[in-house]
Design a protein around this motif. Structure first.
Motif, PDB file in Angstrom:
ATOM      1  N   LYS A 282      -6.515   1.140  -4.961  1.00  0.00           N
ATOM      2  CA  LYS A 282      -5.573   0.812  -3.499  1.00  0.00           C
ATOM      3  C   LYS A 282      -6.557  -0.116  -2.941  1.00  0.00           C
ATOM      4  CE  LYS A 282      -4.049   4.984  -2.292  1.00  0.00           C
ATOM      5  NZ  LYS A 282      -3.364   5.951  -1.395  1.00  0.00           N
TER       6      LYS A 282
ATOM      7  N   LEU B  92       0.909  -1.216   0.012  1.00  0.00           N
ATOM      8  CA  LEU B  92      -0.076   0.101   0.110  1.00  0.00           C
ATOM      9  C   LEU B  92       0.829   1.366   0.017  1.00  0.00           C
ATOM     10  CD1 LEU B  92      -2.964  -1.074   2.395  1.00  0.00           C
ATOM     11  CD2 LEU B  92      -3.021  -0.912  -0.016  1.00  0.00           C
TER      12      LEU B  92
ATOM     13  N   LEU C 115       1.999   1.815  -3.521  1.00  0.00           N
ATOM     14  CA  LEU C 115       0.880   2.256  -4.330  1.00  0.00           C
ATOM     15  C   LEU C 115       0.611   3.751  -4.099  1.00  0.00           C
ATOM     16  CD1 LEU C 115      -1.711  -0.701  -3.948  1.00  0.00           C
ATOM     17  CD2 LEU C 115      -0.099   0.007  -5.838  1.00  0.00           C
ATOM     18  N   GLU C 116       0.765   4.128  -2.818  1.00  0.00           N
ATOM     19  CA  GLU C 116       0.513   5.628  -2.661  1.00  0.00           C
ATOM     20  C   GLU C 116       1.652   6.551  -3.084  1.00  0.00           C
ATOM     21  OE1 GLU C 116      -0.947   8.975  -0.708  1.00  0.00           O
ATOM     22  OE2 GLU C 116      -1.656   6.853  -0.668  1.00  0.00           O
TER      23      GLU C 116
ATOM     24  N   GLU D  42      -7.540   6.109  -5.011  1.00  0.00           N
ATOM     25  CA  GLU D  42      -7.967   5.386  -3.539  1.00  0.00           C
ATOM     26  C   GLU D  42      -8.684   4.081  -3.959  1.00  0.00           C
ATOM     27  OE1 GLU D  42      -7.263   5.687  -0.234  1.00  0.00           O
ATOM     28  OE2 GLU D  42      -5.845   7.210  -1.148  1.00  0.00           O
TER      29      GLU D  42
END
Length: 124
Positions: free
Chosen positions: A107, A94, A97-98, A104
């Motif tokens: 994710k 995560l 991905l951020e 969002e």
């Protein structure tokens, strides 16, 4: 029409980048890096793992790639991965991905996929 998760992650190029960054994040994470650091001494094996991971995630996210490697149970049997290690792995993913500015919704979709694999990965 909603884009496939594969496309929202940047297709083949994006997923390759994400996998590379996730492996590096795992190697930097003291909670799980003991499982990954030995792979630095085995570059061919590490490259193979990355290749299989890219194909697995590409196929699972709606991409055109096919995956013909081991299933999740066969891959992780005998590794004795704990719930905590699994959670640290998810946190690393995560975070990557951020850092790659993934939206969002995407994710959450990735998290749902990862969570669905938990029983096939965790054995402790």
């Amino acid at each position: 029409m909603t884009k496939l998760l594969y496309d929202r992650l940047g297709g083949s190029i994006g997923i390759n980048q994400i996998v590379n960054e996730v492996v590096q994040a795992h190697m930097n994470n003291p909670a799980i890096n003991a499982r990954f650091l030995p792979l630095k001494e085995q570059p061919e094996h590490l490259a193979s793992i990355k290749k299989h991971t890219v194909k697995f995630f590409s196929a699972g996210s709606g991409g055109p790639e096919t995956y013909s490697g081991k299933d999740m149970v066969a891959t992780h049997t005998g590794m004795n991965i704990s719930r905590g290690e699994f959670a640290h792995g998810i946190d690393d993913i995560l975070g990557v991905l951020e850092n790659n500015h993934i939206d969002e919704e995407s994710k959450k979709d990735v998290l749902a996929i990862l969570w669905s694999l938990k029983s096939m990965v965790v054995s402790l």
